[in-house]
Design an enzyme around this catalytic site. Structure first.
Site, PDB file in Angstrom:
ATOM      1  N   ASN A   6      -1.384   2.587 -10.715  1.00  0.00           N
ATOM      2  CA  ASN A   6      -0.238   3.177 -10.027  1.00  0.00           C
ATOM      3  C   ASN A   6       1.046   2.690 -10.708  1.00  0.00           C
ATOM      4  OD1 ASN A   6       2.002   3.284  -8.205  1.00  0.00           O
ATOM      5  ND2 ASN A   6       0.594   3.801  -6.562  1.00  0.00           N
ATOM      6  N   ASP A   8       4.252   3.525  -9.943  1.00  0.00           N
ATOM      7  CA  ASP A   8       5.474   3.693  -9.146  1.00  0.00           C
ATOM      8  C   ASP A   8       6.518   2.615  -9.427  1.00  0.00           C
ATOM      9  OD1 ASP A   8       4.187   5.782  -7.927  1.00  0.00           O
ATOM     10  OD2 ASP A   8       3.800   4.738  -6.044  1.00  0.00           O
ATOM     11  N   HIS A   9       6.055   1.367  -9.613  1.00  0.00           N
ATOM     12  CA  HIS A   9       7.030   0.279  -9.724  1.00  0.00           C
ATOM     13  C   HIS A   9       7.764   0.260 -11.055  1.00  0.00           C
ATOM     14  CE1 HIS A   9       6.125  -1.080  -5.811  1.00  0.00           C
ATOM     15  NE2 HIS A   9       4.841  -1.234  -6.090  1.00  0.00           N
ATOM     16  N   ARG A  17      18.680   0.865 -12.133  1.00  0.00           N
ATOM     17  CA  ARG A  17      19.835   1.015 -13.025  1.00  0.00           C
ATOM     18  C   ARG A  17      20.249   2.479 -13.207  1.00  0.00           C
ATOM     19  NH1 ARG A  17      21.768  -3.138 -16.525  1.00  0.00           N
ATOM     20  NH2 ARG A  17      21.914  -4.911 -15.122  1.00  0.00           N
ATOM     21  N   HIS A  42       3.199   8.214  -6.833  1.00  0.00           N
ATOM     22  CA  HIS A  42       3.468   8.662  -5.462  1.00  0.00           C
ATOM     23  C   HIS A  42       4.857   9.301  -5.418  1.00  0.00           C
ATOM     24  CE1 HIS A  42       3.613   7.348  -0.911  1.00  0.00           C
ATOM     25  NE2 HIS A  42       3.847   8.636  -1.070  1.00  0.00           N
ATOM     26  N   ARG A  44       7.431  10.323  -3.266  1.00  0.00           N
ATOM     27  CA  ARG A  44       7.806  10.147  -1.853  1.00  0.00           C
ATOM     28  C   ARG A  44       8.889  11.146  -1.479  1.00  0.00           C
ATOM     29  NH1 ARG A  44       5.922   4.858   0.179  1.00  0.00           N
ATOM     30  NH2 ARG A  44       6.945   5.447   2.102  1.00  0.00           N
ATOM     31  N   ARG A  48      12.262   7.584  -3.921  1.00  0.00           N
ATOM     32  CA  ARG A  48      12.790   6.244  -4.207  1.00  0.00           C
ATOM     33  C   ARG A  48      12.279   5.684  -5.535  1.00  0.00           C
ATOM     34  NH1 ARG A  48       9.498   2.694   0.227  1.00  0.00           N
ATOM     35  NH2 ARG A  48      10.459   4.181   1.644  1.00  0.00           N
ATOM     36  N   HIS A  49      11.136   6.162  -6.003  1.00  0.00           N
ATOM     37  CA  HIS A  49      10.703   5.707  -7.333  1.00  0.00           C
ATOM     38  C   HIS A  49      10.368   6.911  -8.229  1.00  0.00           C
ATOM     39  CE1 HIS A  49       6.973   5.761  -5.020  1.00  0.00           C
ATOM     40  NE2 HIS A  49       7.173   4.565  -4.486  1.00  0.00           N
ATOM     41  N   GLU A  69      -0.097  11.103  -5.506  1.00  0.00           N
ATOM     42  CA  GLU A  69      -0.137  10.615  -4.127  1.00  0.00           C
ATOM     43  C   GLU A  69       0.981  11.311  -3.362  1.00  0.00           C
ATOM     44  OE1 GLU A  69      -0.834   6.230  -4.424  1.00  0.00           O
ATOM     45  OE2 GLU A  69       0.273   6.340  -2.538  1.00  0.00           O
ATOM     46  N   THR A  99       5.990   0.078   1.597  1.00  0.00           N
ATOM     47  CA  THR A  99       4.869   0.716   0.909  1.00  0.00           C
ATOM     48  C   THR A  99       3.985   1.353   1.976  1.00  0.00           C
ATOM     49  OG1 THR A  99       3.005   0.352  -0.611  1.00  0.00           O
ATOM     50  CG2 THR A  99       3.515  -1.442   0.902  1.00  0.00           C
ATOM     51  N   THR A 100       2.988   2.118   1.548  1.00  0.00           N
ATOM     52  CA  THR A 100       2.132   2.811   2.520  1.00  0.00           C
ATOM     53  C   THR A 100       1.461   1.789   3.433  1.00  0.00           C
ATOM     54  OG1 THR A 100       1.689   4.325   0.695  1.00  0.00           O
ATOM     55  CG2 THR A 100       0.399   4.627   2.690  1.00  0.00           C
ATOM     56  N   GLU A 150     -10.099   7.441  -0.064  1.00  0.00           N
ATOM     57  CA  GLU A 150      -9.692   6.164  -0.659  1.00  0.00           C
ATOM     58  C   GLU A 150      -9.592   5.180   0.497  1.00  0.00           C
ATOM     59  OE1 GLU A 150      -6.546   6.079  -3.589  1.00  0.00           O
ATOM     60  OE2 GLU A 150      -5.966   4.058  -2.977  1.00  0.00           O
ATOM     61  N   HIS A 190      -5.009  -0.764  -2.514  1.00  0.00           N
ATOM     62  CA  HIS A 190      -3.867  -1.335  -1.786  1.00  0.00           C
ATOM     63  C   HIS A 190      -4.018  -2.838  -1.649  1.00  0.00           C
ATOM     64  CE1 HIS A 190      -0.278  -1.568   0.589  1.00  0.00           C
ATOM     65  NE2 HIS A 190      -0.081  -0.283   0.362  1.00  0.00           N
ATOM     66  N   GLY A 191      -3.096  -3.528  -2.290  1.00  0.00           N
ATOM     67  CA  GLY A 191      -3.080  -4.989  -2.191  1.00  0.00           C
ATOM     68  C   GLY A 191      -4.127  -5.673  -3.053  1.00  0.00           C
ATOM     69  N   HIS A 213       0.843  -2.789  -7.776  1.00  0.00           N
ATOM     70  CA  HIS A 213       1.802  -3.889  -7.714  1.00  0.00           C
ATOM     71  C   HIS A 213       1.378  -5.116  -8.499  1.00  0.00           C
ATOM     72  CE1 HIS A 213       4.237  -7.095  -5.787  1.00  0.00           C
ATOM     73  NE2 HIS A 213       5.158  -6.154  -5.878  1.00  0.00           N
TER      74      HIS A 213
END
Ligand code: PXP
Length: 236
Positions: A6, A8-9, A17, A42, A44, A48-49, A69, A99-100, A150, A190-191, A213
């Site tokens: 993923n 996204d980050h 920036r 994802h 959203r 946001r990302h 996603e 996050t989700t 998932e 997730h996580g 992440h």
């Protein structure tokens, strides 16, 4: 077991920036060149990302599978039908969440989700439902026409290293067995991180893990020394 990354980050950092760096497309290519079998992004509601153009560019440039996603909304359905990713993963989405947070409530929205999926499946897009690993959600997911679930591994990840770890792990294993028995393919995510991911290999027939992440966090430190050296060479 396959690894979906993923990204996204990467986009979160870029958007901080407002420019072009770091580029999620380049990140996806690095992921693919190093063992990722799919790229998850994802889109959203608040963008946001990942942004709309990222999804289009990813679809054009990546060589593996794009997993989009998205929330169960008309807007997202339209985008998915336009872009035609390899797969979509339907997630619940709350504006304020970082996050989700939890899985999709398939039980409470069975008709809505079943109808939502029809045009996606007809367009040849694989559909996955991000759900908590509970019997009622899995049984409902099997009725929708989605090919995948998932399993939300957040609770297992939080319990890792505590007295609750074993129960949460067994819960995932049982959930995966049930899903398979009902004809679903099973992903998880997730996580998950470099410690708690090991046990996922003990769950039979897990198809793919989606991890974001912890990989991006680790990349900062595995890459920081080189990045500083490169700049120091220019500065000295
Ligand atoms: N799978 C789904 C459905 C998600 O929403 C997320 C978080 O965006 C992930 C996997 C990856 O979670 P993490 O970033 O904690 O690895």
């Amino acid at each position: 077991m396959l690894l979906g990354v993923n990204i996204d980050h990467i986009a979160t950092l870029r958007n901080a920036r407002g420019g072009f760096e770091p580029d999620p497309i380049q990140a996806a290519q690095i992921c693919e060149a190093n063992g990722a079998t799919s790229i998850t992004a994802h889109l959203r509601e608040d963008r946001r990302h990942i942004m709309d153009n990222d999804i289009k560019a990813l679809k054009k440039s990546i060589k593996t599978n794009l997993n989009l996603e998205m929330a169960v909304t008309e807007e997202m359905q339209k985008i998915a039908l336009e872009v035609k990713p390899y797969s979509v993963c339907l997630v619940p989405e709350k504006r304020q969440e970082v996050t989700t947070e939890g899985g999709l409530d398939v039980v409470g929205q069975l008709n809505k989700i079943t109808n939502f999926i029809i045009p996606l499946v007809e367009a040849g897009i694989l559909v996955s439902l991000f759900i908590d690993p509970t019997e009622d959600q899995i049984r409902a997911a099997a009725k929708t026409g989605a090919q995948f679930i998932e399993m939300h591994t957040g609770q297992y990840s939080r319990a890792f290293g505590t007295p609750d770890e074993q129960d949460e792990f067994e819960n995932l294993r049982e959930a995966s067995r049930l899903a398979h028995a009902l004809g679903l393919k099973v992903n998880a995510g997730h996580g998950l991180n470099y410690q708690n991911v090991q046990r996922m290999r003990q769950i039979e027939d897990l198809y793919e893990l989606n991890i974001g992440h912890s990989i991006i966090s680790r990349a900062v430190f595995t890459g920081l020394a080189q990045a500083v050296q490169d700049m120091a060479d220019l500065v000295k």
